[in-house]
Scaffold this active site. Structure first.
Site, PDB file in Angstrom:
ATOM      1  N   LEU A  98       0.805  -1.093  -0.115  1.00  0.00           N
ATOM      2  CA  LEU A  98       0.218   0.036   0.021  1.00  0.00           C
ATOM      3  C   LEU A  98       0.785   1.297  -0.031  1.00  0.00           C
ATOM      4  CD1 LEU A  98      -2.476  -0.831   2.616  1.00  0.00           C
ATOM      5  CD2 LEU A  98      -2.814  -1.107   0.139  1.00  0.00           C
ATOM      6  N   ASP A  99       0.534   2.122  -0.653  1.00  0.00           N
ATOM      7  CA  ASP A  99       1.509   3.507  -0.759  1.00  0.00           C
ATOM      8  C   ASP A  99       1.605   4.053   0.573  1.00  0.00           C
ATOM      9  OD1 ASP A  99      -0.671   5.235  -0.940  1.00  0.00           O
ATOM     10  OD2 ASP A  99      -0.690   5.095  -3.248  1.00  0.00           O
ATOM     11  N   ALA A 100       2.260   5.190   0.540  1.00  0.00           N
ATOM     12  CA  ALA A 100       2.456   5.784   1.807  1.00  0.00           C
ATOM     13  C   ALA A 100       1.141   6.413   2.408  1.00  0.00           C
ATOM     14  CB  ALA A 100       3.628   6.814   1.982  1.00  0.00           C
TER      15      ALA A 100
END
Length: 246
Positions: A98-100
């Site tokens: 999952l991106d930041a």
């Protein structure tokens, strides 16, 4: 078990880093230099730089990933990682990313075989996202998302989509491309303001607070294994307007 997988499960390094250790001659199995094609048995003695290693117990963790934390085991920029949030004797790593800025359900484990299967597109593991968009999507744009949209790395598979509010949708996909949900919305002319993964496979967060985690029950692990056993991929019907995710 192949040697690199054994080293990963022992918490030494990722499989890729383990390959480098093996090539450098730093790993021995029963006193002999390990090779990339070496398989390790239960009774074998494995050493790194002459130090005996013990295989870790398998662990399966569901984390409620908060915003601003990166989904890696380490970060050269010094940002907090999801691995930093999980305090276990066994070293676990995230399954997928999952991106930041994305929050929500993230599975971490040291079971390399299961992690590989869960990430493989053949098993079509559902990932359900709550998406807050920049503006309301028309029915026509929702239908485009259901059918699949063209991205620079190819057309996406059909998705299940339902409205969840004025500018909110629930989107279910089973692919794992980089930043896929955000890119899908950009492809139909919308910006994602907030993105939260509410379900991974059958796993939901329930009352789990942001940055909290818990070990999976054995029954949950068995359901994940059952979902990735060798069998023909399940057929998926195209989503209808307002339909619930599969």
């Amino acid at each position: 078990m192949r040697l690199n997988a054994w080293l990963a499960r022992a918490g030494v390094a990722s499989r890729r880093k383990a390959d480098e250790l093996i090539k450098a001659g730093r790993v021995t199995v029963n006193g002999e230099p390990g090779q990339l094609n070496t398989f390790v048995q239960r009774t074998d003695d494995v050493c790194l730089d002459g130090r005996p290693l013990a295989k870790q117990e398998l662990a399966y963790v569901l984390l409620h990933k908060p915003r601003g934390v990166v989904t890696t085991a380490s970060d050269p920029q010094g940002r907090p990682t999801v691995v930093d949030l999980v305090d276990l004797p066994s070293r676990v790593v995230p399954v997928g990313r999952l991106d930041a800025d994305t929050t929500g359900a993230l599975l971490l484990t040291n079971d390399g075989e299961l992690a590989h299967r869960l990430a493989h597109p053949r098993y079509e593991i559902d990932k359900v996202y709550e998406v807050e968009t920049s503006q309301r999507l028309t029915d026509q744009l929702l239908e485009l998302l259901r059918r699949g949209v063209d991205l620079e790395d190819g057309r996406t598979a059909p998705a299940d989509v339902r409205r969840a509010g004025a500018t909110r949708i629930e989107l279910t996909i089973h692919e794992g491309r980089n930043r896929q949900v955000r890119r899908m919305l950009e492809a139909v002319g919308h910006r994602v303001n907030a993105l939260h993964r509410s379900r991974y496979a059958h796993l939901t967060l329930g009352a789990l607070a942001a940055d909290a985690w818990h070990l999976l029950e054995p029954s949950d692990v068995e359901r994940l294994r059952a979902a990735t056993r060798d069998s023909p991929p399940r057929a998926r019907a195209r989503g209808r307007a307002g339909s619930a995710p599969a």
